[in-house]
Design a protein around this motif. Sequence first.
Motif, mmCIF file in Angstrom:
data_model
loop_
_atom_site.group_PDB
_atom_site.id
_atom_site.type_symbol
_atom_site.label_atom_id
_atom_site.label_comp_id
_atom_site.label_asym_id
_atom_site.label_seq_id
_atom_site.Cartn_x
_atom_site.Cartn_y
_atom_site.Cartn_z
ATOM 1 N N ARG A 36 98.808 -73.263 -58.632
ATOM 2 C CA ARG A 36 98.078 -73.390 -59.895
ATOM 3 C C ARG A 36 98.173 -74.824 -60.426
ATOM 4 N N ARG B 155 96.019 -77.232 -58.379
ATOM 5 C CA ARG B 155 94.595 -77.005 -58.641
ATOM 6 C C ARG B 155 94.208 -77.540 -60.017
ATOM 7 N N GLU B 156 95.114 -77.351 -60.960
ATOM 8 C CA GLU B 156 94.831 -77.874 -62.302
ATOM 9 C C GLU B 156 94.785 -79.403 -62.281
ATOM 10 N N ARG C 136 91.547 -80.437 -60.861
ATOM 11 C CA ARG C 136 90.467 -80.157 -61.812
ATOM 12 C C ARG C 136 90.436 -81.210 -62.905
ATOM 13 N N THR D 70 89.220 -68.344 -52.498
ATOM 14 C CA THR D 70 89.400 -68.300 -53.959
ATOM 15 C C THR D 70 89.627 -69.703 -54.530
ATOM 16 N N GLU D 71 90.240 -70.581 -53.727
ATOM 17 C CA GLU D 71 90.456 -71.950 -54.191
ATOM 18 C C GLU D 71 89.120 -72.642 -54.430
ATOM 19 N N GLN E 9 86.314 -71.112 -54.952
ATOM 20 C CA GLN E 9 85.631 -70.421 -56.045
ATOM 21 C C GLN E 9 86.190 -70.835 -57.407
ATOM 22 N N GLN E 10 87.504 -71.078 -57.444
ATOM 23 C CA GLN E 10 88.137 -71.384 -58.731
ATOM 24 C C GLN E 10 87.886 -72.809 -59.207
ATOM 25 N N ILE E 11 88.019 -73.792 -58.295
ATOM 26 C CA ILE E 11 88.008 -75.172 -58.798
ATOM 27 C C ILE E 11 86.818 -75.999 -58.329
ATOM 28 N N ARG F 102 87.855 -58.185 -52.736
ATOM 29 C CA ARG F 102 86.891 -59.285 -52.705
ATOM 30 C C ARG F 102 86.559 -59.624 -51.266
#
Lengths: 253, 504
Positions: B182, B185-186, B189, B206-207, B209-211, B297
Amino acid sequence: MTGLLWAELRRFGVRPAIRWIAAGMLAHVALAVALTAFEAGASTLAGMLEQGHISFYALASVFLAYVAGVLLVTGDAAAGGTRAVLTVEPRRSRVYWSKVAAAALAVLPGVAAAYTLLALGMYGVHARSGMLGAPAPDLALALTWSGVRVLALAACAAAGGAALGVLVRRWWVAVPLVVVWLLIEETALSTASTGGEWLLAANADWWVRGTRTVLFGDGLLAVPLVHGALLLLGVTVLLTVLGWVVFRRRDVR
Amino acid sequence: MPYPVRVMPGSDTAVETLGLRKAYRSVRGRVVGVEGLDLRVPAGGIHALLGLPGSGRTTVLRLLTGLAHADGGAIKIFGTPVPDGLPDLAGRIGAVVGEPGFQAPLSGRRNLALLAGAAGVPRARIDEVLARVLLTDRARAAYGTYSADEGRRLALAAALLRDPDLLVVDEPSAGLDAVGTREIREALRRLADQGKTVLLATGVLTEAQQIADTVTVLDGGRVLAQGVVADLLGDAEVSVRVRLDEPGKAATALRAAGFKVRADGDTLHVDGVAEPSDISRALAKQKLFVSELAPQREDLAAVVGRLRPVVPPTPEVPSRAEERAARKAAERQAAERRKAADQRKAAKEAAARQAAADAERAEKAAVKQAAADERAAARQVAADEKAAARQAALDERAAKKASSSKPDATKPDATKPDATKPDATKLDAPKPDAQKPKAGSGKPNTPKPDLQKHKPDTGKPGAPKPAAPKRGTPKPSPGAQKPSPGTQKPGADTQKPHRTEGTR
């Protein structure tokens, strides 16, 4: 370039293997001095210089310098470091020459310390037993110049080791390669009637001893000191240039 | 210049590649890294290179950063051709590709200082980047004591040393725990929000998709799809796993409600669900209550499989060498077939010839045998007749003698045959049909005369002696006498007694 060189020198200095090699150099010459001390009366210091005993002990340090040069550029840590440096400095030529120069420079303190220990130890042992065999200033001068030549040879060996390490990329290939070559020289080529003046080990020995003339076959080989210097320098230059060409074109792991 | 630059100039993209090719050669053969890759990374934001292992995403990053040389194609980063223009881009690109190669005994700060020295970056910048990746507190600790995510963040800090416009990161969350993932990734971002272009290669759906803002899906070194994440991955369908007491009834109910249901034992899988609560609602209407409802998913493999174009299998065009080899093989096979057919034909003809010769030989032997039998029978008849005549003459003579010594009334009638003696003419007469070969049998049906019947009663005084063999008596043909082992027939053995008969 200076920053790169400094970074490589620091990286070289913190590797445990390099410290072990430096310790090995010192231990070797200390052992040689100790063994000589037991037989101090066997020969004079001038005789040992003349007969190549001192150069033999010094050449072991040169070989260890070569190993250190190989280790600077091989192994996972070296590969990771090269990759990291190339991401901030993509000029490969600069990176390569900084590595070669760092290898040549980094071995100097260790070799200098080892040779100093060797020279002072031998001098002290023979002076104590009165077996110098020549005036002290002459011996000191001869030992000093021999030390300078040993340092130059060690720098060449380390640079050549780094270049060979770049070429073969594995220390366990580069180190045995030279060992095997020296064994071949010692066993096969040294007994040959011709071509003996091109042997690396023989030229290194002449260079360290400062030999003025060598009896060869039908005549004398004039100025083997210069001959050896040129040959060893040529081999080093050839290896480093070859390594440079390969490093520029090859993918970094 | 190692290869021609064909990228369109003046584009607003951060990274652009055209027909990029890279293959790795080793003793095991050639492995394709990327093949004809056309990549377009827009300036600003996070762009994810998404792909399964072996799809070529790390190879792309290595090519972009100059760590590997392309076999072909072109690369432009901020409009500058790579790798020739990399020295000009040195301050604009930061990269974390592979292990960073930090020295374990040195502190994080000292490790950064080494790189800063190599890059010509002032020392003050080190503290800035350490603060940016939240490592200020750990800056003086030895790198060897760092956790995995701290090591990752230090590598990220090293990449940020020159304040790059493009940050290239390979597998940012590899080996990290949930918190580390997390945080990294933050951090990425945040960098993207500050206007940097972040290009990351990841195998975690998901990585991306998330960032990520945009994504390129790679497969086998080629671009499968490229575009906005929401368009490519956001509509990823959800499969829901449902468990309940009556799966059969529930499956019927869900199908009736328009769901795609797959039964797997007691578990149902409902595919293509937009809202999982619709399932429980549909089941509740039938008074069926779920014990488990787990949305699943779509994974990266499914996405790649969905995006992978369905190409009808086309026959692979063989190379010239392969064609030549195939043609030669076909010719060789045809020649072998012809040779085998010729051999079979020759063998058949030889067998037919042999059979015809055997039949002819057998027929000839049968004819000869029949003729010999006939002659022998005729001779036998003649001999019997002669013997009968002699016997009759003897009888007549004896009768005459007796009549001369006795009165006429007691004389026997000489003209009548002797009833006590067998009629030799009747016994020895060969049967007419026995002399002819049976039709269709192919071998002569030679008569077997009863030797006992033909044998004259030598015990009787005055019985005729058997006739001695005459010269010139016809013998069976050599073929009949010595049949070849292969062609020997039962009929041939039966000829022996006839020969004996014939020579008698």
